[in-house]
Design a protein around this motif. Structure first.
Motif, mmCIF file in Angstrom:
data_model
loop_
_atom_site.group_PDB
_atom_site.id
_atom_site.type_symbol
_atom_site.label_atom_id
_atom_site.label_comp_id
_atom_site.label_asym_id
_atom_site.label_seq_id
_atom_site.Cartn_x
_atom_site.Cartn_y
_atom_site.Cartn_z
ATOM 1 N N VAL A 12 0.852 -1.191 0.000
ATOM 2 C CA VAL A 12 0.000 0.000 0.000
ATOM 3 C C VAL A 12 0.882 1.233 0.000
ATOM 4 O O VAL A 12 1.752 1.384 0.856
ATOM 5 N N VAL A 13 0.680 2.107 -0.995
ATOM 6 C CA VAL A 13 1.493 3.320 -1.051
ATOM 7 C C VAL A 13 0.727 4.539 -0.552
ATOM 8 O O VAL A 13 1.322 5.568 -0.245
ATOM 9 N N ASP A 14 -0.596 4.442 -0.500
ATOM 10 C CA ASP A 14 -1.389 5.566 -0.001
ATOM 11 C C ASP A 14 -2.727 5.024 0.483
ATOM 12 O O ASP A 14 -3.253 4.072 -0.087
ATOM 13 N N SER A 15 -3.282 5.626 1.519
ATOM 14 C CA SER A 15 -4.518 5.125 2.102
ATOM 15 C C SER A 15 -5.295 6.300 2.672
ATOM 16 O O SER A 15 -4.759 7.085 3.449
ATOM 17 N N ARG A 16 -6.534 6.435 2.238
ATOM 18 C CA ARG A 16 -7.321 7.546 2.790
ATOM 19 C C ARG A 16 -8.806 7.208 2.777
ATOM 20 O O ARG A 16 -9.254 6.363 2.001
ATOM 21 N N ALA A 17 -9.567 7.888 3.647
ATOM 22 C CA ALA A 17 -11.010 7.667 3.717
ATOM 23 C C ALA A 17 -11.709 8.497 2.641
ATOM 24 O O ALA A 17 -11.306 9.618 2.351
ATOM 25 N N THR A 18 -12.731 7.923 2.029
ATOM 26 C CA THR A 18 -13.523 8.686 1.059
ATOM 27 C C THR A 18 -14.728 9.296 1.775
ATOM 28 O O THR A 18 -15.028 8.961 2.921
ATOM 29 N N GLU A 19 -15.431 10.185 1.071
ATOM 30 C CA GLU A 19 -16.561 10.879 1.693
ATOM 31 C C GLU A 19 -17.680 9.919 2.088
ATOM 32 O O GLU A 19 -18.408 10.170 3.035
ATOM 33 N N ASP A 20 -17.836 8.824 1.346
ATOM 34 C CA ASP A 20 -18.931 7.913 1.677
ATOM 35 C C ASP A 20 -18.492 6.796 2.627
ATOM 36 O O ASP A 20 -19.162 5.783 2.750
ATOM 37 N N GLY A 21 -17.382 6.996 3.310
ATOM 38 C CA GLY A 21 -17.014 6.080 4.385
ATOM 39 C C GLY A 21 -16.170 4.888 3.967
ATOM 40 O O GLY A 21 -15.902 4.017 4.783
ATOM 41 N N ALA A 22 -15.755 4.831 2.713
ATOM 42 C CA ALA A 22 -14.897 3.727 2.277
ATOM 43 C C ALA A 22 -13.428 4.096 2.531
ATOM 44 O O ALA A 22 -13.103 5.249 2.792
ATOM 45 N N ILE A 23 -12.574 3.102 2.482
ATOM 46 C CA ILE A 23 -11.126 3.351 2.554
ATOM 47 C C ILE A 23 -10.558 3.132 1.154
ATOM 48 O O ILE A 23 -10.719 2.060 0.575
ATOM 49 N N THR A 38 -7.804 0.219 -4.662
ATOM 50 C CA THR A 38 -8.919 -0.583 -4.141
ATOM 51 C C THR A 38 -9.750 0.267 -3.185
ATOM 52 O O THR A 38 -9.259 1.239 -2.602
ATOM 53 N N TYR A 39 -11.019 -0.101 -3.073
ATOM 54 C CA TYR A 39 -11.908 0.551 -2.106
ATOM 55 C C TYR A 39 -12.399 -0.502 -1.137
ATOM 56 O O TYR A 39 -12.870 -1.562 -1.545
ATOM 57 N N GLU A 40 -12.287 -0.191 0.117
ATOM 58 C CA GLU A 40 -12.719 -1.139 1.136
ATOM 59 C C GLU A 40 -13.929 -0.542 1.858
ATOM 60 O O GLU A 40 -13.895 0.582 2.319
ATOM 61 N N ARG A 41 -14.990 -1.315 1.929
ATOM 62 C CA ARG A 41 -16.237 -0.859 2.526
ATOM 63 C C ARG A 41 -16.759 -1.901 3.491
ATOM 64 O O ARG A 41 -16.595 -3.090 3.256
#
Ligand SMILES: [Zn+2]
Length: 182
Positions: A12-23, A38-41
Motif C-alpha cells: 500500500v502506497v497511499d490510504s485515505r477515507a472517502t466521503e462515503d465512508g470507504a477506505i 482498491t476501495y474497502e467498505r
C-alpha cells in the motif's frame, strides 16, 4: 493482495477515507510496479425475507423494484424516484431488521414510499399487496387519490387501471407480482 497484472505481491502506497465512508488504497506491485486502487467498505447485511407462507429468501432489491415499476406503469414519475423508494426500503431493512424481516413489513414500507410520489400508483400497489378482505385499506388509498391535487392526463382518477391485467404489452414489462405480496 495480489497484483491483478502479474500475481505478484503488492504494498500500500497511499490510504485515505472517502466521503462515503470507504477506505481508498493505492497499491503498487513489488514485482512489475503496476499501480492500482482498491476501495474497502463495510458490507451491509441485508436481512433474510420471511414470506407469508414461512418460506425464506434473500433480500433482492431488483425484485422490489419490479413490483414498484409495475405500480407506476404509464405514471409521470421518473425512474430515479422509483429506485429511490427501493433503496430507502433496502436501507430501512438493513438498519431495522435483526437478520430477518417479513415480506408484509417490506410491502408496507414500499407502499409508504410510493404514496409520497403518486396516489394512483399507491392504490395499484395496495391492491396487489393487500388481501382482498382489506377493503378499508384500499378505500384509504382511493380517498388519497380523490384528495390529490390533479391526476395525469389520460388517467381517470375514479377508475385507476390495475397493474396486472396483462394489457400493457407495449411497455415490455414482464408481469410479476411484487415480492411483498407472495
Ligand atoms: Zn505485478
Amino acid at each position: 493482495m495480489e497484483c491483478p497484472t502479474c500475481g505478484g505481491g503488492t504494498r500500500v502506497v497511499d490510504s485515505r477515507a472517502t466521503e462515503d465512508g470507504a477506505i481508498r488504497r493505492r497499491r503498487e506491485c513489488s514485482r512489475c510496479e503496476h499501480r492500482f486502487t482498491t476501495y474497502e467498505r463495510l458490507a451491509e447485511l441485508e436481512p433474510t425475507v420471511v414470506k407469508r407462507d414461512g418460506r425464506r429468501e434473500p433480500f433482492q432489491l431488483e425484485k422490489l423494484l419490479t413490483g414498484i415499476r409495475i405500480a407506476f406503469i404509464k405514471r409521470p414519475v421518473p425512474q430515479s424516484d422509483l429506485e429511490g423508494v427501493a433503496e430507502a426500503v433496502r436501507l430501512r431493512a438493513v438498519h431495522q431488521s435483526r437478520g430477518e424481516i417479513s415480506s408484509s413489513e417490506i410491502g408496507d414500507w414500499i407502499l409508504e414510499g410510493i404514496r409520497r410520489l403518486d396516489p394512483v400508483a399507491a392504490f395499484r400497489f395496495a391492491s396487489v399487496l393487500r388481501r382482498p378482505d382489506d377493503i378499508e385499506g384500499l378505500q384509504r388509498e382511493l380517498a388519497a387519490i380523490r384528495d390529490a391535487p390533479a391526476s395525469a392526463p389520460g388517467e381517470p382518477s375514479s377508475q385507476p387501471a390495475l397493474p396486472l391485467e396483462g394489457t400493457n404489452r407495449s411497455t415490455n414489462q414482464t408481469a410479476q407480482p411484487p415480492s411483498a405480496s407472495d
